[in-house]
Design a protein around this motif. Structure first.
Motif, PDB file in Angstrom:
ATOM      1  N   ALA A  28     -10.256   1.545   0.632  1.00  0.00           N
ATOM      2  CA  ALA A  28     -10.537   0.180   0.182  1.00  0.00           C
ATOM      3  C   ALA A  28      -9.921  -0.065  -1.197  1.00  0.00           C
ATOM      4  O   ALA A  28      -9.301  -1.109  -1.438  1.00  0.00           O
ATOM      5  CB  ALA A  28     -12.044  -0.061   0.144  1.00  0.00           C
ATOM      6  N   ALA A  29     -10.078   0.888  -2.100  1.00  0.00           N
ATOM      7  CA  ALA A  29      -9.512   0.751  -3.448  1.00  0.00           C
ATOM      8  C   ALA A  29      -7.989   0.656  -3.378  1.00  0.00           C
ATOM      9  O   ALA A  29      -7.380  -0.177  -4.058  1.00  0.00           O
ATOM     10  CB  ALA A  29      -9.935   1.931  -4.321  1.00  0.00           C
ATOM     11  N   GLN A  30      -7.367   1.467  -2.540  1.00  0.00           N
ATOM     12  CA  GLN A  30      -5.913   1.433  -2.398  1.00  0.00           C
ATOM     13  C   GLN A  30      -5.444   0.093  -1.843  1.00  0.00           C
ATOM     14  O   GLN A  30      -4.400  -0.422  -2.249  1.00  0.00           O
ATOM     15  CB  GLN A  30      -5.435   2.574  -1.492  1.00  0.00           C
ATOM     16  N   GLU A  31      -6.220  -0.479  -0.935  1.00  0.00           N
ATOM     17  CA  GLU A  31      -5.868  -1.784  -0.383  1.00  0.00           C
ATOM     18  C   GLU A  31      -5.875  -2.849  -1.475  1.00  0.00           C
ATOM     19  O   GLU A  31      -4.966  -3.679  -1.561  1.00  0.00           O
ATOM     20  CB  GLU A  31      -6.823  -2.165   0.754  1.00  0.00           C
ATOM     21  N   VAL A  32      -6.900  -2.816  -2.317  1.00  0.00           N
ATOM     22  CA  VAL A  32      -6.975  -3.786  -3.419  1.00  0.00           C
ATOM     23  C   VAL A  32      -5.815  -3.559  -4.386  1.00  0.00           C
ATOM     24  O   VAL A  32      -5.153  -4.504  -4.825  1.00  0.00           O
ATOM     25  CB  VAL A  32      -8.332  -3.694  -4.159  1.00  0.00           C
ATOM     26  N   LEU A  33      -5.527  -2.308  -4.687  1.00  0.00           N
ATOM     27  CA  LEU A  33      -4.453  -1.996  -5.621  1.00  0.00           C
ATOM     28  C   LEU A  33      -3.078  -2.339  -5.059  1.00  0.00           C
ATOM     29  O   LEU A  33      -2.128  -2.534  -5.799  1.00  0.00           O
ATOM     30  CB  LEU A  33      -4.512  -0.519  -6.021  1.00  0.00           C
ATOM     31  N   SER A  34      -2.976  -2.437  -3.737  1.00  0.00           N
ATOM     32  CA  SER A  34      -1.693  -2.809  -3.141  1.00  0.00           C
ATOM     33  C   SER A  34      -1.507  -4.319  -3.119  1.00  0.00           C
ATOM     34  O   SER A  34      -0.467  -4.806  -2.707  1.00  0.00           O
ATOM     35  CB  SER A  34      -1.569  -2.237  -1.729  1.00  0.00           C
ATOM     36  N   GLY A  35      -2.550  -5.069  -3.540  1.00  0.00           N
ATOM     37  CA  GLY A  35      -2.393  -6.508  -3.662  1.00  0.00           C
ATOM     38  C   GLY A  35      -3.323  -7.336  -2.799  1.00  0.00           C
ATOM     39  O   GLY A  35      -3.323  -8.559  -2.893  1.00  0.00           O
ATOM     40  N   ILE A  36      -4.110  -6.713  -1.940  1.00  0.00           N
ATOM     41  CA  ILE A  36      -5.057  -7.465  -1.110  1.00  0.00           C
ATOM     42  C   ILE A  36      -6.242  -7.851  -1.978  1.00  0.00           C
ATOM     43  O   ILE A  36      -6.741  -7.046  -2.762  1.00  0.00           O
ATOM     44  CB  ILE A  36      -5.505  -6.626   0.109  1.00  0.00           C
ATOM     45  N   LYS A  37      -6.703  -9.071  -1.833  1.00  0.00           N
ATOM     46  CA  LYS A  37      -7.821  -9.561  -2.665  1.00  0.00           C
ATOM     47  C   LYS A  37      -9.093  -8.760  -2.372  1.00  0.00           C
ATOM     48  O   LYS A  37      -9.373  -8.395  -1.238  1.00  0.00           O
ATOM     49  CB  LYS A  37      -8.066 -11.035  -2.403  1.00  0.00           C
ATOM     50  N   ALA A  38      -9.864  -8.511  -3.430  1.00  0.00           N
ATOM     51  CA  ALA A  38     -11.097  -7.727  -3.313  1.00  0.00           C
ATOM     52  C   ALA A  38     -12.075  -8.377  -2.333  1.00  0.00           C
ATOM     53  O   ALA A  38     -12.759  -7.679  -1.585  1.00  0.00           O
ATOM     54  CB  ALA A  38     -11.742  -7.559  -4.685  1.00  0.00           C
ATOM     55  N   ALA A  39     -12.124  -9.701  -2.301  1.00  0.00           N
ATOM     56  CA  ALA A  39     -13.051 -10.391  -1.393  1.00  0.00           C
ATOM     57  C   ALA A  39     -12.698 -10.117   0.073  1.00  0.00           C
ATOM     58  O   ALA A  39     -13.588  -9.929   0.909  1.00  0.00           O
ATOM     59  CB  ALA A  39     -13.024 -11.891  -1.664  1.00  0.00           C
TER      60      ALA A  39
ATOM     61  N   ASN B  72     -14.731  -3.780  -6.395  1.00  0.00           N
ATOM     62  CA  ASN B  72     -14.149  -3.664  -7.741  1.00  0.00           C
ATOM     63  C   ASN B  72     -14.610  -2.385  -8.435  1.00  0.00           C
ATOM     64  O   ASN B  72     -13.835  -1.755  -9.163  1.00  0.00           O
ATOM     65  CB  ASN B  72     -14.491  -4.895  -8.581  1.00  0.00           C
ATOM     66  N   GLN B  73     -15.850  -1.977  -8.197  1.00  0.00           N
ATOM     67  CA  GLN B  73     -16.343  -0.715  -8.755  1.00  0.00           C
ATOM     68  C   GLN B  73     -15.577   0.459  -8.139  1.00  0.00           C
ATOM     69  O   GLN B  73     -15.222   1.408  -8.830  1.00  0.00           O
ATOM     70  CB  GLN B  73     -17.851  -0.557  -8.522  1.00  0.00           C
ATOM     71  N   TRP B  74     -15.325   0.394  -6.851  1.00  0.00           N
ATOM     72  CA  TRP B  74     -14.555   1.446  -6.179  1.00  0.00           C
ATOM     73  C   TRP B  74     -13.150   1.543  -6.769  1.00  0.00           C
ATOM     74  O   TRP B  74     -12.611   2.634  -6.949  1.00  0.00           O
ATOM     75  CB  TRP B  74     -14.460   1.184  -4.680  1.00  0.00           C
ATOM     76  N   VAL B  75     -12.576   0.387  -7.095  1.00  0.00           N
ATOM     77  CA  VAL B  75     -11.241   0.368  -7.701  1.00  0.00           C
ATOM     78  C   VAL B  75     -11.283   1.034  -9.073  1.00  0.00           C
ATOM     79  O   VAL B  75     -10.418   1.855  -9.415  1.00  0.00           O
ATOM     80  CB  VAL B  75     -10.690  -1.075  -7.801  1.00  0.00           C
ATOM     81  N   ARG B  76     -12.305   0.705  -9.873  1.00  0.00           N
ATOM     82  CA  ARG B  76     -12.439   1.345 -11.199  1.00  0.00           C
ATOM     83  C   ARG B  76     -12.604   2.861 -11.049  1.00  0.00           C
ATOM     84  O   ARG B  76     -11.977   3.646 -11.768  1.00  0.00           O
ATOM     85  CB  ARG B  76     -13.619   0.740 -11.963  1.00  0.00           C
ATOM     86  N   ASP B  77     -13.453   3.271 -10.093  1.00  0.00           N
ATOM     87  CA  ASP B  77     -13.658   4.700  -9.851  1.00  0.00           C
ATOM     88  C   ASP B  77     -12.353   5.367  -9.423  1.00  0.00           C
ATOM     89  O   ASP B  77     -12.030   6.473  -9.868  1.00  0.00           O
ATOM     90  CB  ASP B  77     -14.725   4.925  -8.774  1.00  0.00           C
ATOM     91  N   TYR B  78     -11.614   4.683  -8.573  1.00  0.00           N
ATOM     92  CA  TYR B  78     -10.343   5.226  -8.086  1.00  0.00           C
ATOM     93  C   TYR B  78      -9.371   5.415  -9.251  1.00  0.00           C
ATOM     94  O   TYR B  78      -8.723   6.452  -9.364  1.00  0.00           O
ATOM     95  CB  TYR B  78      -9.734   4.291  -7.036  1.00  0.00           C
ATOM     96  N   ARG B  79      -9.298   4.421 -10.112  1.00  0.00           N
ATOM     97  CA  ARG B  79      -8.405   4.515 -11.275  1.00  0.00           C
ATOM     98  C   ARG B  79      -8.820   5.664 -12.201  1.00  0.00           C
ATOM     99  O   ARG B  79      -7.973   6.356 -12.749  1.00  0.00           O
ATOM    100  CB  ARG B  79      -8.383   3.205 -12.045  1.00  0.00           C
ATOM    101  N   GLU B  80     -10.126   5.842 -12.393  1.00  0.00           N
ATOM    102  CA  GLU B  80     -10.597   6.951 -13.231  1.00  0.00           C
ATOM    103  C   GLU B  80     -10.186   8.287 -12.631  1.00  0.00           C
ATOM    104  O   GLU B  80      -9.797   9.206 -13.341  1.00  0.00           O
ATOM    105  CB  GLU B  80     -12.122   6.901 -13.368  1.00  0.00           C
ATOM    106  N   GLN B  81     -10.284   8.389 -11.324  1.00  0.00           N
ATOM    107  CA  GLN B  81      -9.998   9.651 -10.646  1.00  0.00           C
ATOM    108  C   GLN B  81      -8.506   9.936 -10.526  1.00  0.00           C
ATOM    109  O   GLN B  81      -8.072  11.073 -10.659  1.00  0.00           O
ATOM    110  CB  GLN B  81     -10.621   9.614  -9.251  1.00  0.00           C
ATOM    111  N   HIS B  82      -7.718   8.891 -10.275  1.00  0.00           N
ATOM    112  CA  HIS B  82      -6.298   9.084  -9.968  1.00  0.00           C
ATOM    113  C   HIS B  82      -5.354   8.621 -11.060  1.00  0.00           C
ATOM    114  O   HIS B  82      -4.159   8.874 -10.970  1.00  0.00           O
ATOM    115  CB  HIS B  82      -5.940   8.360  -8.660  1.00  0.00           C
TER     116      HIS B  82
END
Length: 104
Positions: free
Chosen positions: A11-22, A36-46
């Motif tokens: 899900a985080a990768q999908e948002v980071l590739s440009g798909i809207k979080a909603a 959005n929290q998953w995206v933040r967690d993903y960025r912290e990890q990767h």
């Protein structure tokens, strides 16, 4: 912070590739805030370099399109110059009827 689940990472990768979080949130049955929290967690990890922000991706795409336009224009101009040179070479090979040798 523990390892993210595969679903959350995807899900985080999908948002980071440009798909809207909603949109991603609806797909996974969660709220956009959760995604959005998953995206933040993903960025912290990767790290940031794995997936730039969508705004950065858009700017890079715009820059690449601009470069492609300039390249196409340069190729067209080069083709035109090559054609002009070929025409001039052909003209040099022909006798010049505008200046006949026995005109006087």
């Amino acid at each position: 912070m523990g390892k993210m689940s595969e679903q959350r990472e995807k899900a985080a990768q999908e948002v980071l590739s440009g798909i809207k979080a909603a949109v991603v949130a609806r797909k996974y049955g969660v709220t956009p805030g959760t995604v959005n929290q998953w995206v933040r967690d993903y960025r912290e990890q990767h790290g940031e370099q794995d997936h730039p922000y969508p705004q950065e991706q858009a700017e890079e795409m715009k820059r690449l399109l601009e470069i492609e336009k300039k390249y196409e224009k340069a190729v067209k101009m080069l083709g035109e110059k090559d054609l002009e040179i070929e025409i001039l070479r052909e003209l040099l090979k022909k006798p010049t009827p505008a200046y006949p040798k026995n005109s006087r």
